[in-house]
Enzyme design. Structure first.
Site, short mmCIF file in Angstrom:
data_model
loop_
_atom_site.label_atom_id
_atom_site.label_comp_id
_atom_site.label_asym_id
_atom_site.label_seq_id
_atom_site.Cartn_x
_atom_site.Cartn_y
_atom_site.Cartn_z
N CYS A 86 0.83 -1.20 0.00
CA CYS A 86 0.00 0.00 0.00
C CYS A 86 0.88 1.26 0.00
O CYS A 86 1.77 1.39 0.84
CB CYS A 86 -0.92 0.01 1.21
SG CYS A 86 -2.03 1.43 1.27
N HIS A 132 2.08 -7.12 -6.96
CA HIS A 132 1.40 -6.11 -7.77
C HIS A 132 2.38 -5.64 -8.83
O HIS A 132 3.48 -5.19 -8.50
CB HIS A 132 0.95 -4.94 -6.89
CG HIS A 132 0.03 -3.99 -7.55
ND1 HIS A 132 0.41 -3.21 -8.62
CD2 HIS A 132 -1.27 -3.67 -7.32
CE1 HIS A 132 -0.60 -2.46 -9.01
NE2 HIS A 132 -1.63 -2.72 -8.24
#
Length: 339
Positions: free
Chosen positions: A103, A174
């Protein structure tokens, strides 16, 4: 506790719905579970500090009889604190405990967790070891392919090699690096470009370690293509905004030929669920907000969304509203089929 008697079927990671703050709460996961019996579901990220300071009963509560397989995602950077939080997740019978190293938000950085920790692979490795020592469940990491100027393939492999050394059980990667300065999390969803090939090469590097790819994947066809190179795919916003695609997951990725749930049956299940949850203090809009995307691409979708957004927040709104909304979709599909 050092044994690794993991019970999660590795095939569960073939398809997962990403952890998303303010979205993948227990009501969302209950809804998604009706659409796929096999996909791995994730909690929202929960900080280790919040758990060990007394928030476990609220933050880790879930529909234990329905949501499995389910992973709890933790945020934190203190190995001792993360170990305690992992032990709590184990007590709540989560199937996997995942550490968020992806994040990019300022709020997360200020707490020294999330993507900024990719700059400290030794610390992350210590966290993984401490978590593994606190549970017999799989401990996994979700990360980016890089951060800021630390974005070479060598940098990524150094980070991942530390995870391998810490005996991480799986990696979710990711395929877009995180810009920690100068971009908002929203902007970072588009910039810089995705680099799926780097994740494919990383899979070759880690060998037998399960590696799942995440980022910008929008269709089941795209998932199938990625699975030629990696062990699993993780969808986030595509699964949330168009949850109907989850109905194809079990047959396509798990070989389950049991027909997916019908709209009529789904309506009944969600009405019953809403009634129980509202008896326990939930509000109808907290439940139905996760269902808005079900109308994606269907006749009557706009009316369906309007009904659930406008009427569900009114005093006295009842689960019967779900039936009214579903009737719009069912009628629209019947008319479209007839024509």
């Amino acid at each position: 506790m050092t044994s690794k008697a993991a019970v999660l079927d590795p095939k569960a990671r073939t398809f997962s719905v990403a952890p998303m703050m303010d979205w993948t709460d227990k009501h969302c996961r209950f809804f998604h579970r009706q659409l796929s019996r096999h996909a791995l579901l994730f909690t929202e990220m929960v900080t280790s500090a919040a758990l060990i300071r007394g928030g476990a009963d609220w933050l880790l509560n879930y529909n234990d009889d329905v949501e499995h397989p389910i992973a709890a995602q933790l945020g934190g950077s203190d190995p001792t604190e993360l170990a305690a939080a992992t032990a709590l997740c184990t007590t709540f019978n989560y199937d996997e405990i995942n550490l968020n190293i992806g994040c990019p938000s300022d709020r997360v950085q200020s707490g020294k967790f999330g993507a900024c920790l990719m700059a400290e692979p030794e610390l992350v490795a210590d966290c993984v070891r401490a978590m593994r020592d606190a549970t017999d469940k799989p401990v996994t990491v979700k990360c980016r392919i890089g951060i800021d100027d630390q974005d070479s393939e060598t940098d990524l492999r150094i980070f991942v090699d530390h995870m391998l050394g810490a005996k991480v059980d799986a990696l979710y990667v990711h395929a877009r690096k995180a810009w920690l300065k100068g971009l908002s999390p929203k902007e970072n969803r588009e910039v810089p470009p995705l680099d799926y090939d780097r994740v494919y090469r990383l899979k070759n590097h880690v060998g037998d370690l399960p590696l799942m790819i995440n980022g910008g994947i929008e269709t089941l066809e795209a998932c199938h293509q990625h699975l030629q190179h990696v062990d699993g795919v993780m969808l986030g916003r595509a699964a949330y905004y168009n949850p109907g695609l989850l109905r194809g997951v079990d047959a396509l990725f798990y070989g389950d030929d049991v027909p997916g749930i019908s709209l009529e049956s789904l309506c009944e299940v969600m009405m019953n669920y809403a009634e129980i949850q509202m008896t326990n203090g939930a509000r109808l809009n907290q439940i139905v907000r996760h269902m808005l995307g079900l109308g994606f691409g269907k006749p009557g979708a706009r009316r369906y969304r309007q009904l659930l957004t406008v009427e569900a927040v009114k005093p006295g709104a009842s689960p019967a509203l779900i039936s009214q909304a579903f009737d719009i979709l069912i009628e629209g599909l019947a008319l479209a089929k007839a024509s």
